[in-house]
Design an enzyme around this catalytic site. Structure first.
Site, short mmCIF file in Angstrom:
data_model
loop_
_atom_site.label_atom_id
_atom_site.label_comp_id
_atom_site.label_asym_id
_atom_site.label_seq_id
_atom_site.Cartn_x
_atom_site.Cartn_y
_atom_site.Cartn_z
CD GLU A 72 -3.16 -0.81 2.52
OE1 GLU A 72 -3.98 -0.71 1.66
OE2 GLU A 72 -2.01 -1.44 3.80
CD GLU A 92 -3.76 -5.79 4.17
OE1 GLU A 92 -3.15 -4.93 4.03
OE2 GLU A 92 -4.29 -6.44 3.25
#
Length: 686
Positions: A72, A92
């Site tokens: 990210e 995640e």
């Protein structure tokens, strides 16, 4: 970012690693009641408004893993450059988390909505070349050229790159995008009906596509309650699902640490060549699993025709990988070149490990292991794939019991990521260390247990099906049981499972437990009665369900008559309360006896720790990972409650001792202790 002496930024990691995301180990220390920080205060202000909006060009140089928060941060940069072996992904969701540093908004703008949904919802990792093909990475270079190339890209930037957050060239048109999101929701509901966070993730992505990326970033705040982790500046969903998935994450990594074995300082020996005895479904599957990991394999059978069939099955397994795009034709041919057939033991003098996967017959296995001792080198590990026969009896004709071990593949051997390693009291610790290393090479999660009837996995779950038969004979609808258990999260109910394994295997396994644990085995005549009427399960097209040519199951309208016959033979009458059971009652009646048997495994020292049984249940038998495994789930209900329910069901003598709680469970309940907490007298046989 305004310093004149800084012309550009290169973000990279140390020692061949970029960033594996937030420190999951820190999660347990910050759960519940900790201070909160708004999502936008970090993700938006630091990443979006500072780094991404900076006037200095930025390039991410990625080697090794770039996962979760790592990728990210990289996606905030103007360009991404990676080594071929780099692995990138947003993983995640496997931990009950949705990407919290802008991945839900930036990934779709780099690779498109469809591919980004696939990567996030399945936690798929992509390597450097694939990432480049997708558009996630701008260039792929050798590791030793990574930093220099990234610096050159950053310094030679003649024009400002378009911010990742505001790119639209890869986004599908809005009308098409809505269809993609609708399909993704339907698939998520079908694949994980009990999980909420996949739908939350889809909602956040869609919000950003429809209303703009900044709105999508802030959408996360309104979807769930997040807690700030000071040590890593990440956000973690406070939920039972998250706790369960994190538990399984660490439990899987803890199975390779075995007291009095892995702490002895032993170095794994190199296993270069493997032999498989038996070319049936299991033997060919095991052969496939090894050649996929580049092990040369000898597959032995007794007849040419049977051997040819085994090699054909192995090739068919590989062709399944070819069809799904996991393997190229070139790699398939290379893999098959590692497999050789044999009708005798001549080539066994060069193997380092032999795995026996023949019919479950004690006499046959005794002879095989006596022969193996004669033809294999003295260092060769002798492995049985049996799931029911005592390993001590298998090797009683040999002088090599220190190198005899069990390796139980649960499910299709070439596809499962789990291996139950079974040792006797004579198995050498060196052999266990060697097998643990092989599991690491094959990327299989190992669980080391001691020898007993059914070993840990099958023994723990033998009451699962028997409880289902008990319920049916006393009045609970059979198909309702399967629906309740499937809704709970199992891949299929106990009766659909019995059809899948076949009535013959189910009968043989049931008899084995009846012989060893007669006092707590529920005896039902339902399967023998159905067998007499030529029903054998899915392979025959007729079992508890009826199957069409494509294997699709439907209820059998004639099943009621077989159940009535079984009741008549057993002298069982319908109990009205069984007919009124809720789904919760059914789940408890099916799984509480399983928990009870798992407690016995811990008390007897068959399993080292409760977490190992959780991994075995999840990876070996399909227990839902989002419930944390059988013992973790039991602890969420409390030992005292489970004990009280089993005591209540033990009162009617008609059930025998099937529901009688064991001493281990009784002790935990009396102390109000979790089942996962060890007790002094439960010393492992290991």
């Amino acid at each position: 970012m305004c310093r004149d002496d800084v012309k550009a930024l290169v973000i990279t990691g140390a020692k061949g690693k970029f960033c594996g995301g937030f420190d999951i180990a820190s999660v347990s220390g910050y759960r519940g009641g900790k201070r909160e920080l708004s999502f936008d205060a970090k993700s938006v202000e630091i990443l979006t408004d500072t780094l991404e909006a900076a006037r200095k060009p930025s390039v991410a140089a990625i080697e090794g893993f770039a996962l979760g928060g790592g990728i990210e941060i990289a996606m905030v940069c103007n360009a991404l450059i990676a080594a071929p072996s780099a692995q990138l992904g947003l993983t995640e969701l496997t931990l009950g988390v949705i990407p919290g540093f802008g991945g839900t908004q930036r990934l779709p703008r780099l690779v498109g909505i469809t591919k980004s949904l696939e990567m996030m919802l399945t936690s798929k990792l992509v390597k450097g070349e694939e990432a480049h093909d997708l558009g996630l990475v701008d260039a792929v270079v050798a590791p030793d050229q990574l930093i220099s190339t990234a610096r050159r890209w950053a310094l030679k930037c003649q024009r400002p790159w378009v911010s990742t957050l505001y790119r639209t060239d890869k986004l599908e048109p809005l009308r098409e995008a809505r269809k993609i999101f609708k399909l993704a929701r339907a698939q998520a509901r079908k694949r994980t009906p009990n999980l909420k966070h996949p739908a939350v993730c889809i909602n956040v992505i869609e919000e950003g596509v429809v209303s703009g990326p900044r709105v999508g970033l802030l959408k996360v705040l309104t979807c769930s309650k997040f807690s700030f982790l000071p040590s890593s500046c990440h956000y973690f969903v406070i939920s039972d699902t998250s706790k369960s998935l994190v538990h399984i994450f660490f439990a899987q990594r803890g199975t390779s640490k075995v007291p009095s074995i892995t702490d002895l300082g032993l170095t794994p020996r190199q296993v270069n060549k493997v032999a498989i005895l038996g070319g049936g479904l299991m033997g060919s599957g095991i052969a496939t699993a090894f050649i996929l990991c580049n092990f040369p394999v000898v597959l032995k059978e007794v007849k040419v025709k049977i051997l040819a069939a085994g090699i054909y099955k192995a090739r068919a397994n590989l062709q399944g990988h070819l069809k799904t795009g996991q393997m190229t034709q070139e790699k398939l041919d290379k893999a098959m070149s590692l497999l050789e057939g044999a009708l005798d033991y001549d080539s066994f003098k060069e193997v380092d490990m032999v795995i026996e996967a023949v019919t479950e017959n004690v006499s046959s296995k005794k002879k095989i292991f006596a022969d193996l001792e004669k033809h294999c080198p003295p260092h060769c590990i002798l492995v049985s794939n049996t799931s029911t026969i005592d390993l001590n009896s298998i090797g009683e004709r040999t002088k090599s019991q220190d190198r005899i071990v069990g390796a139980h593949f649960c499910g299709p051997a070439h596809a499962t990521h789990f291996l139950e390693i079974v040792r006797t009291n004579r198995t050498s610790p060196q052999v266990i260390v060697d097998l643990l290393d092989i599991c690491k090479r094959m990327k299989k999660a190992p669980v080391v247990v001691c020898n007993c009837t059914g070993f840990a996995v099958n023994r723990m779950f033998f009451p699962y099906t028997m409880a289902a038969f008990l319920l049916v004979e006393h009045g609970t609808d059979l198909y309702r049981i399967d629906r309740a258990i499937t809704k709970f999260g199992m891949p299929m109910g106990p009766f659909r499972l019995t059809d899948l394994v076949g009535f013959g295997v189910a009968m043989a396994t049931g008899l084995r437990f009846l012989e060893n644990f007669p006092e707590r085995t529920y005896k039902s005549m339902l399967v023998p009665i159905m067998q007499e009427d030529h029903k054998g399960g899915e392979t025959t097209g007729k079992g508890f369900y009826l199957y069409d040519d494509k294997g699709k199951a439907r209820p059998d309208p004639e099943l009621k008559k077989y159940i009535e016959q079984a009741r008549s033979i057993s002298g069982v009458t319908i109990d009205p309360k069984f007919c009124k059971f809720s789904e919760e009652d059914i789940v408890e009646m099916i799984f509480f006896p399983v928990v009870n048997e798992a407690c016995r495994l811990l008390a007897e020292g068959i399993a080292v720790k409760a977490a190992d049984l959780d991994v075995a249940a999840v990876m070996g038998l399909g227990f839902p990972a989002y419930r944390g495994g059988i013992m973790f789930w039991a602890d969420s209900l409390a030992s005292k409650y489970i004990y009280s329910v089993l005591v209540e069901w033990s009162k009617p003598k008609v059930y025998g001792e099937f529901f009688k709680p064991c001493g281990f469970l009784a002790e935990k309940a009396s102390n109000g202790a979790p089942l996962s907490a060890p007790v002094e007298q439960a010393k492992s046989k290991l």
